[in-house]
Every structure is written in C-alpha cells, then in structure tokens.
Design a protein around this motif. Structure first.
Motif, PDB file in Angstrom:
ATOM      1  N   THR A   1      12.917 -14.298  -7.662  1.00  7.00           N
ATOM      2  CA  THR A   1      11.548 -14.269  -8.189  1.00  7.00           C
ATOM      3  C   THR A   1      10.994 -12.848  -8.239  1.00  7.00           C
ATOM      4  N   LEU A   2      11.436 -11.967  -7.317  1.00  7.76           N
ATOM      5  CA  LEU A   2      10.902 -10.607  -7.252  1.00  7.76           C
ATOM      6  C   LEU A   2      11.279  -9.868  -8.534  1.00  7.76           C
ATOM      7  N   SER A   3      10.354  -9.849  -9.452  1.00  5.32           N
ATOM      8  CA  SER A   3      10.586  -9.278 -10.781  1.00  5.32           C
ATOM      9  C   SER A   3       9.243  -8.876 -11.373  1.00  5.32           C
ATOM     10  N   MET A   4       9.290  -8.112 -12.458  1.00  4.22           N
ATOM     11  CA  MET A   4       8.064  -7.759 -13.173  1.00  4.22           C
ATOM     12  C   MET A   4       8.091  -8.443 -14.534  1.00  4.22           C
ATOM     13  N   VAL A   5       7.065  -9.272 -14.769  1.00  4.78           N
ATOM     14  CA  VAL A   5       7.008 -10.128 -15.951  1.00  4.78           C
ATOM     15  C   VAL A   5       5.846  -9.696 -16.839  1.00  4.78           C
ATOM     16  N   ARG A   6       6.099  -9.719 -18.144  1.00  7.46           N
ATOM     17  CA  ARG A   6       4.989  -9.461 -19.084  1.00  7.46           C
ATOM     18  C   ARG A   6       4.062 -10.672 -19.087  1.00  7.46           C
ATOM     19  N   ARG A   7       2.799 -10.435 -18.816  1.00  8.55           N
ATOM     20  CA  ARG A   7       1.827 -11.529 -18.775  1.00  8.55           C
ATOM     21  C   ARG A   7       1.711 -12.201 -20.139  1.00  8.55           C
ATOM     22  N   SER A   8       1.801 -11.420 -21.205  1.00  9.56           N
ATOM     23  CA  SER A   8       1.694 -11.980 -22.556  1.00  9.56           C
ATOM     24  C   SER A   8       2.817 -12.970 -22.840  1.00  9.56           C
ATOM     25  N   VAL A   9       4.018 -12.670 -22.341  1.00 17.26           N
ATOM     26  CA  VAL A   9       5.144 -13.591 -22.522  1.00 17.26           C
ATOM     27  C   VAL A   9       4.938 -14.842 -21.677  1.00 17.26           C
ATOM     28  N   TRP A  10       4.491 -14.661 -20.428  1.00 21.29           N
ATOM     29  CA  TRP A  10       4.187 -15.805 -19.565  1.00 21.29           C
ATOM     30  C   TRP A  10       3.232 -16.766 -20.278  1.00 21.29           C
ATOM     31  N   GLU A  11       2.187 -16.210 -20.888  1.00 16.52           N
ATOM     32  CA  GLU A  11       1.198 -17.033 -21.577  1.00 16.52           C
ATOM     33  C   GLU A  11       1.811 -17.743 -22.773  1.00 16.52           C
TER      34      GLU A  11
ATOM     35  N   CYS B   1       9.165   0.795  -6.016  1.00 18.08           N
ATOM     36  CA  CYS B   1       9.527  -0.423  -6.731  1.00 18.08           C
ATOM     37  C   CYS B   1       8.660  -0.657  -7.968  1.00 18.08           C
ATOM     38  N   VAL B   2       7.352  -0.665  -7.796  1.00 14.46           N
ATOM     39  CA  VAL B   2       6.479  -0.974  -8.935  1.00 14.46           C
ATOM     40  C   VAL B   2       6.621   0.074 -10.034  1.00 14.46           C
ATOM     41  N   ARG B   3       6.674   1.342  -9.640  1.00 12.65           N
ATOM     42  CA  ARG B   3       6.795   2.413 -10.637  1.00 12.65           C
ATOM     43  C   ARG B   3       8.092   2.275 -11.434  1.00 12.65           C
ATOM     44  N   ARG B   4       9.212   2.004 -10.738  1.00 13.31           N
ATOM     45  CA  ARG B   4      10.503   1.862 -11.412  1.00 13.31           C
ATOM     46  C   ARG B   4      10.501   0.649 -12.348  1.00 13.31           C
ATOM     47  N   CYS B   5       9.945  -0.465 -11.868  1.00 12.30           N
ATOM     48  CA  CYS B   5       9.883  -1.667 -12.707  1.00 12.30           C
ATOM     49  C   CYS B   5       9.010  -1.436 -13.935  1.00 12.30           C
ATOM     50  N   LEU B   6       7.890  -0.772 -13.740  1.00 16.10           N
ATOM     51  CA  LEU B   6       6.985  -0.509 -14.855  1.00 16.10           C
ATOM     52  C   LEU B   6       7.654   0.386 -15.895  1.00 16.10           C
ATOM     53  N   ASP B   7       8.349   1.409 -15.424  1.00 15.17           N
ATOM     54  CA  ASP B   7       9.047   2.301 -16.358  1.00 15.17           C
ATOM     55  C   ASP B   7      10.127   1.554 -17.121  1.00 15.17           C
ATOM     56  N   ALA B   8      10.861   0.683 -16.428  1.00 13.04           N
ATOM     57  CA  ALA B   8      11.927  -0.078 -17.072  1.00 13.04           C
ATOM     58  C   ALA B   8      11.364  -1.052 -18.104  1.00 13.04           C
ATOM     59  N   LEU B   9      10.239  -1.682 -17.757  1.00  9.91           N
ATOM     60  CA  LEU B   9       9.613  -2.623 -18.696  1.00  9.91           C
ATOM     61  C   LEU B   9       9.108  -1.890 -19.926  1.00  9.91           C
ATOM     62  N   ASP B  10       8.501  -0.721 -19.725  1.00 11.27           N
ATOM     63  CA  ASP B  10       8.001   0.066 -20.856  1.00 11.27           C
ATOM     64  C   ASP B  10       9.122   0.560 -21.759  1.00 11.27           C
ATOM     65  N   ALA B  11      10.293   0.787 -21.165  1.00 15.51           N
ATOM     66  CA  ALA B  11      11.412   1.363 -21.927  1.00 15.51           C
ATOM     67  C   ALA B  11      12.244   0.308 -22.639  1.00 15.51           C
ATOM     68  N   SER B  12      11.887  -0.974 -22.486  1.00 13.02           N
ATOM     69  CA  SER B  12      12.702  -2.027 -23.087  1.00 13.02           C
ATOM     70  C   SER B  12      11.819  -3.031 -23.804  1.00 13.02           C
TER      71      SER B  12
ATOM     72  N   VAL C   1       0.820  -1.214   0.000  1.00 10.62           N
ATOM     73  CA  VAL C   1       0.000   0.000   0.000  1.00 10.62           C
ATOM     74  C   VAL C   1       0.853   1.264   0.000  1.00 10.62           C
ATOM     75  N   SER C   2       2.158   1.135   0.251  1.00 11.54           N
ATOM     76  CA  SER C   2       3.032   2.317   0.247  1.00 11.54           C
ATOM     77  C   SER C   2       3.559   2.641  -1.140  1.00 11.54           C
ATOM     78  N   GLN C   3       3.191   1.855  -2.156  1.00 12.66           N
ATOM     79  CA  GLN C   3       3.697   2.107  -3.501  1.00 12.66           C
ATOM     80  C   GLN C   3       3.222   3.466  -4.017  1.00 12.66           C
ATOM     81  N   LYS C   4       4.137   4.176  -4.675  1.00  9.40           N
ATOM     82  CA  LYS C   4       3.881   5.548  -5.101  1.00  9.40           C
ATOM     83  C   LYS C   4       3.688   5.627  -6.614  1.00  9.40           C
ATOM     84  N   ALA C   5       2.840   6.570  -7.021  1.00  6.75           N
ATOM     85  CA  ALA C   5       2.675   6.974  -8.427  1.00  6.75           C
ATOM     86  C   ALA C   5       2.265   5.813  -9.321  1.00  6.75           C
ATOM     87  N   VAL C   6       1.373   4.954  -8.820  1.00  3.04           N
ATOM     88  CA  VAL C   6       0.947   3.829  -9.634  1.00  3.04           C
ATOM     89  C   VAL C   6      -0.426   3.365  -9.154  1.00  3.04           C
TER      90      VAL C   6
END
Length: 819
Positions: A174-184, A126-137, A48-53
């Motif tokens: 395991t603590l990572s952000m994965v594209r659901r489409s790739v998982w599928e 964490c979530v915001r940084r991971c999301l930005d990194a995933l979007d940028a790559s 619940v402390s995650q920011k900007a997301v």
C-alpha cells in the motif's frame, strides 16, 4: 469500466483537529489508524523528518477503541508548524481501511497522495523521491522498494510494475504515491478489507492505468501478528474468490492464493531463513540450555532467553532474540541505505552478536565490510572510582562467567564457518585499545561494556568515527546505571538529541543523522540555538502521551511538568527542567536509609522521589496557593499571578498564544492544580510513593511542620524567588539538624566580599518574580552565622531547560552541622 467489487461507503466523521496555513502543499500523506496508538510516535517522527517538501498530513482515526485519536490530535497540534495543513478526523463507526483512505483522498488538497499505514515508516527522502518519480512519468502511481521489519528481515516490492505478474499475485505494498485524479476516476478503493491495495491495482489496470517502480529503499514495512497481513490470511480463500469474480483475467488457480504484499521469491527467502536459524542457534532457543545467572534458577526460561534476561550456560550470546533481531535489522539497513563503514562490538562475551553481524554480511554477499571484535577476553576491569566515580562498587569484574578467552570466541566463529579476514579481533581493555584503534569509519557501533568506564571510553573513541546515518546500540542502558549515565552525559555534552528507541527491557539504539540532516541542523542551530533540545522536548511529549495511552493512564493535557521524572514502565514526564544526568553533581548520599528529608519547593517532585528511592522518609513542601508566592511589598497579588502566566509559554512546546489563552481563564486554584498539585499527584500515584505533602510558605515552615527537624533539607531555586532571602534561609536552617543543600545559579567565588545584589528593577512589575542574587561568599558567611560548621561548594555544572534548550548554570552549597 466499473468492477464487480463494491465501493467503500462514505463514512460520516468528526474533525478532531485542523490547522491550515492556506499554503498550497506539494503532496499529501494519508494515514489511516485503528487502535494504533503505540505506533503514532514513530509514525510522526518519520513524517516530520521528510526533506525538501511542503506537506499536508491527514490522519483518519477509524473509531479506535484506544487513545489513537487523542494522541494523533495532540501530536498534530504540537507539529502544526511543520505542515502546510494538518488534519485529524475520527469516523463515527469503524469502517475499515478502504473507507478511511477514501475519506483521506476526498479531503486532500493535492493530486499526489502518499498512502502510509500507521505501523510502517518512511525514510527522510521518501515523499520527495516519490513526487519526483510521479512528475517524471505518466504512471497512475509509484511505489518504492521497502525493507521488511519485525518478524523477518528482507526487502519487498523491488520488482518492476508488470500486469502479468500482478495477475498471479500481489507484490506491491500500500505504501505508494497515487494520483488523486486517477483515484477519483476509477471510483476509489474497493471495499474488500485486507486486499484493498491489490484490488485497487487491479482496478487501475482495468481502466488502462499503470504503475512505476522506484528502485530505492524508501521505507519499511512492519510485519507483526496484529498487522493487516496477519489478520487477512485466515479469510484469504474467500477474498480470493471475490477477486477472481471481479477480475476474470487474473490467473489465480484453485491451489493458489493471493500472497500478501510481502511475498518474495526464493532467492530472498533463503537469506532470511539463514539469519533466523542463526538467531535461534546463537541464543540456543532450539535446545534450551539452562541459565547460569547467580540470581536465577538453573533452568531454561524461554521468555528470559527472548529478552536476554539470563546468562546461558552454553549459548553463544546472552543478548536475547529480540536484540539479535534488532541487530540484524540495523545491519541490513546500513547495507540498504548505503551507510559506509564497518561494524564493531565492544564487549563480546562469547561472540554471538559479532557472529550474527558477520552472518548478515554473508547472507547479503557483502565482502567489503569487516566486523571488529573488541574485548579484553579476560573479563571486566576492576572499578577505578578515582577516575570514574559512577563505577564505585561495580561487581562485574568479580564474575568469572563473564571472562571468555579469545581462543574460545575464535572457535565459535569457526563453528559457523565465519572466521575469515572480514573478522578483526581487538584484544585488550578499552582504555588501552580503542583510543588508538586504526579503523573506521563505522556503520554501526554496538556497546556492551556494562560499566560507566567501558561505555564512555567506547563512545569517546568510536562515535566520532560513526558515519552519518549509522547506528549506535547500547546493550546495558536500562540494566546498569553507570552505563546509562555515561550515555546520557556523552549525548548531552555532544548535543546528541536523536530519539533513543527501546529494543527490550534494557537495550536502546539511535541513528546518527544522515549528512544532509546534520548539515541542515548545523545551519539551523547557528540561527536558532537550542533547536535540538526543543526537538527532544517534542519527542518527550509525544512519547509521554503515547505511553500514557498504552498504560491506560490519563494526565490533564494542561499539566505543567516542571521536572523530568522517570516513572518506570517507559513513562517519563516531559519536564522543563531535567536534572537526571546531573544528579551526581549535587552530592546526595547514595544510601539515605533511616534519614528524614525535607524538599522545599518540590514542584513535580523529582528530588523528593529521588530521596525516597534512596531510602529516606520524605516531606515535600509547596505553596498553599499561588497567591502565597512572594511578591514585592505593596504590589497586588494579581501581579504575581500575571507574571507566572507570562512565563509559562517559554516552557511549553505549544504555540505561545495558545498557552496564553488556555491559562488566562484559569483561576488561582486551577493554576495551582495544573502547575503543582496535579503533576505531583500523578507521579506519586504511578510510583506508589509515600512522600508526604505539606503546604506552607518558606517563612512559615516551622509552624506548618509542627516543630519537626530533618536530617537533610533541600532548597532548589528557592531563595532567588524570595523578598527576604536571609529570613527564608534562617527558617530552613532552623529545621535542619544535619545537612542543608542549596542549589541555584550562585555567582562569585569563596574569597569574594559577601554581597546581596538586587535584580528586581526600579519599576513596578519589572521583575520576573526574582529579586535578589546572593554571591557565594554571602552564603558561606550566613550559613556559618546560622550554626553550620562546615560548608562545601560543588563545581559548576548545568541542568537543561526545555524547550528553549538553554543550559541552566548551577552550583550546590552543602552546609553541615557538627562536623
């Protein structure tokens, strides 16, 4: 391309809780849990402390045998407004983490899924940084650097993604952000419990995908004996063979093994080993010197040395290994999270904790920060009860064992090779040195002054110098009442509501909010007064639910906790009215041995149990039923019950409409149990209390008590709820043979004209079950007419009302007979 590893099964489940705002979230957090009840509170705190997301949260209870599912559902319900969607499901049979994560992925609405184990934590961005990194790559997944907490302290996952490195062993958690489409596309997580993360990375590589590293510490991995890494090691050889067969291109020789994701190269292992050896040496757990505590046998007790419950004869600290590991971990976090400032300990004894802080700087090659060593080096000061009443009778100054000279502490630093210009000594009693200390900012404060004075002086002088994101450690919070009161009063006065985390039986720590959170909170508070106290109430509720589960106790989720009561064993009721820190303002005798006390209108029983703790024999009085609540002449009983129901949502963290619906169907008897009898009985059982419960209105007390008299009678917030306050006061006075305590929002001054002001309104049901407001002069005059010879008035003070956060103004009238 499908590997030879089996896919995880599709597991049937039941939905325990779901709330959907139908807003499209930015990302999904997936949390599998099996018997992880003790971690859920901290897990929810970090989510619940995650920011900007905007988040979707999915929790999968893998058929836990503890209360994980129930606790997760309660917490999800209470935090429902923090998420675009939140869902808790429970597997009908235990199926393992791969199947749990796969079910989470199937339920996710977004393409960006953060995989979070319940025993790990993520930092606010964490979530915001991971999301930005995933979007940028174009990567299939991104992973951050993690701090390792628990049995060792180091960083993990700091290497760039490298197929060849992964072929020789796993280094990505395991603590990572994965594209659901790739998982599928790759068929989900392989069913190889314990190494499903590593097998998943290998499966991605087989399909031509890559990952990307985020060079920032965004979370922490917990190592403990019950963790997945520890559980998988005994069967690692068999899992290794299974992986080798499925992925022939990996290079795991017969003598090799797959390292858990926390594997790190030698250059990071050596600092960890150094700090571990420092802790063993500082506590002298290697040789095991005897205790010199005046109340303990003169022997070495490994358990007491671990928890800091003895006074070592020769060891350089009495803090214990648990506190030292926590200290090293928090110092490392200040470095990893780039919290600016130095470190200070107030009250250093032989210097062990300061030596350890300096050792962490040495291990991390940090030559920019300093460690301040603050002490009188002559023992503790004698109490000053005229200035600090809570220190009256404090014996610490009488123990010569606590007086260690500066020369001896310097020599201890020198023995470790750590006495240099990064160590600064501050010699003298705290009230003389700390207010004018030319130092700061600080990244960490460690307060170990034992007494109220030592603690409050240090907080007032140093907390304003603590950097945002910095840490406070209080060593004696659980051991010394004066210390605890100083901390609670300072936090309350300065609106500090950050969670206090227990380290062991006595020490706690909290983190000052980072600058962005503090700024956002300041803006929110301008619009929503009391939001911090509402957050505190939420934390109390979560911690209560979790601790109940851990202790095997069951409390009706509808119970209305009127009072905040500390029941011991870390169990604190999440009460709407918290008087713990304001108890001294009531003026109760510290020793009530042999006294008889009557607590009228006990509710949850905070005051009754407090009187019993002080030695009194206590009778608690409550209404026989809610229909006996005083009401305006001629108005139906149903009206008072409706008013009670209408007020309850304002004292709950649950949505108003949910509370209203839950209570609207309850009978008078059920309401009485939920509001009064149930919470009181729960507390009484946990405390093994002998408080007697009597049922009566205030007007019928003499009859209900069969003529008994009491040395002390307590009326807390009673007369404002009576139609006939003078009759009620006279009845209470008639059974009081000693002192009558009246606590309420009492208006006016002693020299005003006596007045009894009607506040009930002119229309039917326009009141809130409050009718009269006597002023202070009215009380003084009536009490003297009723035979009390001496009346004392307390200074005004405030209690806290949760969850709204308003301060409840209070005054106490103490009326004495015969003196």
């Amino acid at each position: 391309m499908q590997t030879g590893l089996p896919a995880s099964p599709k597991v049937p489940y039941d939905v325990l809780f779901e709330h959907d705002t139908h807003t499209l979230p930015d990302a999904t957090i997936i949390v599998p849990v099996w018997n992880g009840a003790r971690f859920l509170s901290e897990c929810f705190d970090c989510v619940v402390s995650q920011k900007a997301v905007c988040l979707e949260l999915i929790i999968i209870d893998d058929a836990s045998t503890d209360a994980s599912g129930a606790i997760a559902s309660h917490m999800a319900a209470r935090h429902r407004d923090m998420f675009a969607r939140v869902m808790v499901i429970r597997h009908r049979a235990k199926s393992g983490p791969p199947a749990a994560r796969d079910n989470g992925m199937r339920l996710a609405k977004t393409d960006a899924a953060l995989l979070l184990d319940v025993d790990n934590i993520i930092y606010p961005h964490c979530v915001r940084r991971c999301l930005d990194a995933l979007d940028a790559s174009s990567a299939a997944f991104v992973y951050p650097t993690l701090r390792v907490m628990g049995t060792v302290n180091r960083v993990n996952g700091y290497q760039q993604f490298d197929r060849n490195r992964l072929a020789k062993g796993n280094y990505i958690d395991t603590l990572s952000m994965v594209r659901r489409s790739v998982w599928e596309q790759v068929g989900g997580f392989p069913d190889i419990e314990g190494l499903e993360d590593y097998a998943f990375w290998l499966r991605l590589i087989d399909h031509g995908f890559e990952g990307a590293h985020i060079p920032e510490i965004l979370g922490a991995y917990r190592m403990h004996n019950a963790g997945q890494t520890a559980l998988v090691m005994p069967k690692i050889a068999a899992l290794h063979r299974q992986l080798q067969e499925a992925f022939p291109w990996i290079e795991l020789g017969a003598e090799d093994r797959v390292e858990p994701a926390t594997a790190s190269p030698d250059e990071t292992r050596y600092p960890d080993r150094y700090l571990d050896l420092m802790i063993r040496t500082l506590t002298n757990s290697i040789y095991g010197d005897a205790s010199m505590h005046p109340d303990l046998p003169r022997v070495y007790d490994a358990a007491k040395r671990e928890t800091g419950a003895d006074w070592p004869t020769t060891a350089h600290t009495m803090a214990g290994a648990m506190r030292l590991r926590n200290l090293a971990s928090l110092v490392e976090r200040t470095i990893d999270e780039k919290v600016p400032g130095d470190y200070i300990e107030t009250g250093v004894w032989r210097g062990g904790c300061c030596i350890l802080m300096r050792a962490v700087l040495e291990a991390r090659s940090d030559q920019t920060r300093r460690v301040y060593v603050a002490d009188s080096f002559a023992g503790l000061p004698a109490p000053k009860p005229d200035l600090y009443a809570h220190d009256a009778g404090d014996p610490h100054h009488m123990f010569p064992e606590l007086a260690v000279s500066r020369k001896e502490v310097e020599e201890n630093f020198r023995k470790y090779g750590l006495l240099d210009d990064q160590v600064v000594f501050v010699e003298g009693y705290f009230d003389e040195t700390l207010p004018n200390l030319q130092a700061g900012p600080f990244a960490l404060l460690r307060l170990d002054g034992d007494m109220y004075e030592s603690t409050i002086v240090a907080l007032e002088a140093l907390y304003p110098k603590l950097s945002p994101g910095g840490f406070v450690i209080i060593d004696d919070f659980g051991a010394v009442e004066g210390c605890r009161l100083a901390v609670e009063e300072y936090r309350r006065a300065n609106n500090i509501t950050e969670t206090m985390h227990a380290i062991d039986w006595t020490a706690i720590w909290w983190q000052k909010p980072p600058a962005d959170i503090a700024s956002a909170r300041s803006e929110d508070d301008a619009v929503r007064p009391g939001s911090e106290i509402r957050d505190e109430h939420l934390r109390l509720v979560r911690q209560f639910d979790q601790r109940c589960a851990e202790l095997g106790m069951v409390a009706d989720p509808l119970y209305f906790w009127y009072h905040t009561v500390d029941l011991g064993d870390g169990l604190v009721t999440p009460g709407s009215f918290d008087y713990r820190s304001s108890l001294p303002s009531f003026g109760f005798p510290d020793d009530m041995s042999g006294k008889t006390v009557l607590d009228v209108g006990s509710a949850t029983g905070f005051f009754a149990f407090e009187f019993e703790k002080r030695g009194a024999s206590v009778v608690s009085v409550e209404l026989p039923s809610l229909s006996h609540w005083d009401h305006f002449p001629g108005e139906p009983v149903a009206g008072i019950l409706a008013k009670i129901r209408d007020r309850l949502p304002f004292h709950s963290v649950r949505p108003h409409e949910e509370i209203a619906e839950a209570f609207s169907a309850l009978s008078d008897r059920d309401l009485h149990r939920i509001l009064l009898d149930g919470p009181f009985a729960f507390c009484k059982k946990k405390l093994n209390s002998k408080v007697e419960r009597v049922y009566s209105t205030i007007y019928d007390l003499d009859h209900a008590l069969q003529g008994r008299k009491f040395d002390l009678v307590m009326l807390g917030d009673i007369l404002v709820h009576t139609i006939n306050p003078l009759e009620a006061l006279a009845t209470a006075a008639g059974i009081c043979s000693g002192t009558l305590f009246i606590a309420d929002d009492i208006i006016g001054e002693p020299d005003d004209a006596p007045s009894l002001t009607y506040i009930g309104g002119a229309e039917a049901n326009s009141d809130i079950a409050e009718w009269w407001r006597p002023n202070l002069s009215w009380y003084i005059n009536m009490l003297k007419r009723l035979g009390f010879t001496h009346v004392e008035i307390s200074a005004p003070f405030s209690g806290i009302v949760r969850p709204g956060g308003e301060l409840l103004p209070k005054r106490v009238v103490r009326a004495h007979r015969g003196h």
